[in-house]
Motif scaffolding. Structure first.
Motif, PDB file in Angstrom:
ATOM      1  N   SER A   2       0.858  -1.178   0.000  1.00 27.29           N
ATOM      2  CA  SER A   2       0.000   0.000   0.000  1.00 27.29           C
ATOM      3  C   SER A   2       0.894   1.227   0.000  1.00 27.29           C
ATOM      4  O   SER A   2       2.124   1.119   0.085  1.00 27.29           O
ATOM      5  CB  SER A   2      -0.922   0.000   1.220  1.00 27.29           C
ATOM      6  N   LYS A   3       0.276   2.416  -0.098  1.00 28.58           N
ATOM      7  CA  LYS A   3       1.050   3.646  -0.158  1.00 28.58           C
ATOM      8  C   LYS A   3       0.778   4.515   1.066  1.00 28.58           C
ATOM      9  O   LYS A   3      -0.323   4.526   1.613  1.00 28.58           O
ATOM     10  CB  LYS A   3       0.728   4.416  -1.439  1.00 28.58           C
ATOM     11  N   LEU A  18       6.028   9.875  -0.982  1.00 25.87           N
ATOM     12  CA  LEU A  18       4.967   8.885  -1.134  1.00 25.87           C
ATOM     13  C   LEU A  18       5.647   7.529  -1.346  1.00 25.87           C
ATOM     14  O   LEU A  18       6.279   7.293  -2.373  1.00 25.87           O
ATOM     15  CB  LEU A  18       4.070   9.234  -2.317  1.00 25.87           C
ATOM     16  N   GLN A  19       5.532   6.656  -0.349  1.00 24.06           N
ATOM     17  CA  GLN A  19       6.275   5.401  -0.361  1.00 24.06           C
ATOM     18  C   GLN A  19       5.334   4.209  -0.431  1.00 24.06           C
ATOM     19  O   GLN A  19       4.176   4.271   0.006  1.00 24.06           O
ATOM     20  CB  GLN A  19       7.118   5.276   0.914  1.00 24.06           C
ATOM     21  N   GLU A  20       5.840   3.114  -0.969  1.00 23.08           N
ATOM     22  CA  GLU A  20       5.146   1.835  -0.890  1.00 23.08           C
ATOM     23  C   GLU A  20       5.577   1.144   0.398  1.00 23.08           C
ATOM     24  O   GLU A  20       6.763   1.051   0.698  1.00 23.08           O
ATOM     25  CB  GLU A  20       5.475   0.960  -2.095  1.00 23.08           C
ATOM     26  N   ILE A  21       4.593   0.681   1.170  1.00 20.38           N
ATOM     27  CA  ILE A  21       4.862   0.007   2.435  1.00 20.38           C
ATOM     28  C   ILE A  21       4.024  -1.266   2.496  1.00 20.38           C
ATOM     29  O   ILE A  21       3.036  -1.404   1.765  1.00 20.38           O
ATOM     30  CB  ILE A  21       4.526   0.919   3.646  1.00 20.38           C
ATOM     31  N   PRO A  22       4.389  -2.212   3.363  1.00 20.13           N
ATOM     32  CA  PRO A  22       3.555  -3.408   3.518  1.00 20.13           C
ATOM     33  C   PRO A  22       2.142  -3.022   3.944  1.00 20.13           C
ATOM     34  O   PRO A  22       1.951  -2.122   4.767  1.00 20.13           O
ATOM     35  CB  PRO A  22       4.275  -4.205   4.607  1.00 20.13           C
ATOM     36  N   GLU A  23       1.153  -3.674   3.377  1.00 22.37           N
ATOM     37  CA  GLU A  23      -0.235  -3.379   3.727  1.00 22.37           C
ATOM     38  C   GLU A  23      -0.499  -3.759   5.179  1.00 22.37           C
ATOM     39  O   GLU A  23      -0.282  -4.901   5.572  1.00 22.37           O
ATOM     40  CB  GLU A  23      -1.171  -4.145   2.799  1.00 22.37           C
ATOM     41  N   PRO A  24      -0.974  -2.807   6.003  1.00 23.18           N
ATOM     42  CA  PRO A  24      -1.245  -3.126   7.414  1.00 23.18           C
ATOM     43  C   PRO A  24      -2.582  -3.844   7.574  1.00 23.18           C
ATOM     44  O   PRO A  24      -3.488  -3.679   6.744  1.00 23.18           O
ATOM     45  CB  PRO A  24      -1.294  -1.746   8.061  1.00 23.18           C
ATOM     46  N   HIS A  25      -2.707  -4.628   8.625  1.00 28.47           N
ATOM     47  CA  HIS A  25      -3.961  -5.332   8.904  1.00 28.47           C
ATOM     48  C   HIS A  25      -4.351  -5.120  10.361  1.00 28.47           C
ATOM     49  O   HIS A  25      -3.498  -4.913  11.233  1.00 28.47           O
ATOM     50  CB  HIS A  25      -3.824  -6.824   8.588  1.00 28.47           C
ATOM     51  N   ALA A  26      -5.655  -5.157  10.613  1.00 30.24           N
ATOM     52  CA  ALA A  26      -6.179  -4.855  11.936  1.00 30.24           C
ATOM     53  C   ALA A  26      -5.824  -5.939  12.941  1.00 30.24           C
ATOM     54  O   ALA A  26      -6.027  -7.134  12.694  1.00 30.24           O
ATOM     55  CB  ALA A  26      -7.689  -4.679  11.862  1.00 30.24           C
ATOM     56  N   ASP A 100      -3.008   4.924   2.413  1.00 34.15           N
ATOM     57  CA  ASP A 100      -4.129   4.131   1.903  1.00 34.15           C
ATOM     58  C   ASP A 100      -4.971   3.556   3.035  1.00 34.15           C
ATOM     59  O   ASP A 100      -6.201   3.469   2.921  1.00 34.15           O
ATOM     60  CB  ASP A 100      -3.610   2.977   1.042  1.00 34.15           C
ATOM     61  N   PHE A 101      -4.295   3.145   4.127  1.00 33.89           N
ATOM     62  CA  PHE A 101      -4.986   2.514   5.245  1.00 33.89           C
ATOM     63  C   PHE A 101      -4.526   3.134   6.557  1.00 33.89           C
ATOM     64  O   PHE A 101      -3.349   3.464   6.734  1.00 33.89           O
ATOM     65  CB  PHE A 101      -4.707   1.007   5.296  1.00 33.89           C
ATOM     66  N   VAL A 102      -5.466   3.279   7.494  1.00 37.03           N
ATOM     67  CA  VAL A 102      -5.165   3.730   8.851  1.00 37.03           C
ATOM     68  C   VAL A 102      -5.735   2.712   9.824  1.00 37.03           C
ATOM     69  O   VAL A 102      -6.886   2.270   9.671  1.00 37.03           O
ATOM     70  CB  VAL A 102      -5.774   5.121   9.134  1.00 37.03           C
ATOM     71  N   LEU A 103      -4.929   2.337  10.817  1.00 37.24           N
ATOM     72  CA  LEU A 103      -5.393   1.456  11.891  1.00 37.24           C
ATOM     73  C   LEU A 103      -5.712   2.300  13.116  1.00 37.24           C
ATOM     74  O   LEU A 103      -4.925   3.157  13.516  1.00 37.24           O
ATOM     75  CB  LEU A 103      -4.321   0.426  12.244  1.00 37.24           C
TER      76      LEU A 103
END
Length: 306
Positions: A2-3, A18-26, A100-103
């Motif tokens: 994700s970005k 703006l970086q690509e990072i591992p997609e986080p999960h809840a 892209d995602f926020v936990l």
């Protein structure tokens, strides 16, 4: 993958990447939000330039960027309650929102359901600015008959403060640059130019005097209010600025009463409050967006689209 917007050293907009990072999960106690919009605040770029301010928020390098966001819940941890996949939400995640995602911890009280009729761009502007404006005004106890001076009235916090003060029944004088005078009049404020001689200009505009003041940028309005005889207990300043004059309270978003954002969102839905969006930038133009916001000449809020 994700970005996310991140930075590896402190500095101006040029440090943002703006970086690509591992997609986080809840985690079991978390909610994951797919972010669609992120509202910018002065504190966001101040954190990137001031290591001591970053430390106060527990931010260490490398770090993410932004605080306010809106989007859709797309993962719910097994132990998290109050939200379901597909819910439209908005919230605050200091140092993490432009991604892209926020936990978010489900029990943290920093995530709210977005009311029907309120768009994501508007919802993404609410948490920091709305809560800060409400806290700064609540401490003044504004009521019908008050005349309040609002310093920095055309900024992101100011647009909320002006309208909330009007809803409380107060007459509002707002300091700003002359280029924003028409904008402030549309919000219901009587504009007055900031800078040297402010006290004289306020006297001319309100010869009967002012009864309260809140300074959302610097200390000019607060010091002017003291000079004009306003009691220190009826003057506030925002928490991310320099030290206030003696007896003047320093307040921020964390000082807002429970239920404040819900009331502001309801006022937006009913048309009592409008949220001017000065500009929306794609996340790829994050540096340009932050530069524009940091110049403090925008009329309203800057939003990042993701």
């Amino acid at each position: 993958m994700s970005k996310a917007v991140r930075y590896r050293r402190f500095g101006g907009p040029e440090v943002l990447e703006l970086q690509e990072i591992p997609e986080p999960h809840a985690a079991p106690d978390e909610i994951r939000v797919r972010v669609t919009a992120a509202g910018l605040n002065p504190m966001d770029w101040q954190i990137t330039t001031q290591p001591d301010m970053a430390a106060r928020f527990g931010i260490t390098l490398p770090a993410g960027f932004g605080s306010d966001f809106a989007g859709v819940v797309d993962e719910v941890g097994a132990e998290a309650t109050g939200f379901a996949v597909g819910d439209r939400v908005y919230g605050a995640a200091i140092g993490r929102s432009v991604a892209d995602f926020v936990l978010v911890k489900a029990a943290a009280g920093t995530l709210w359901h977005t009311p029907q009729g309120v768009g994501d761009e508007v919802a993404a502007t609410l948490p920091v600015s709305g809560l800060t404006a409400a806290a700064a005004l609540a401490a003044l106890g504004l009521r019908t008959g008050d005349t309040v001076l609002i310093g920095g009235a055309a900024g992101g916090v100011g647009v909320f403060a002006v309208q909330l003060a009007k809803l409380a029944g107060a007459r509002v004088l707002g300091t700003a640059s002359e280029g924003t005078f028409g904008f402030l009049r549309e919000l219901g404020a009587e504009p007055v130019a900031y800078g040297p001689g402010l006290a004289d200009r306020v006297r001319a505009l309100a010869p009967e005097g002012i009864t309260a003041a809140t300074d959302l940028f610097g200390r000019d309005a607060a010091e002017t209010a003291l000079k004009l005889g306003v009691a220190p207990e009826r003057i506030t300043v925002v928490a991310d600025g320099p030290a206030p004059p003696p007896g003047v309270r320093k307040l921020g978003a964390l000082d807002a009463a429970p239920g404040t954002l819900e009331r502001i969102a309801d006022a937006i839905r009913s048309g009592e409050i409008t949220v001017p969006i000065a500009a929306t930038f794609p996340v790829e133009r994050i540096r340009e967006a932050v530069t524009t916001q940091a110049e403090r000449h925008v009329h309203g809020k800057i939003v990042i689209a993701l």
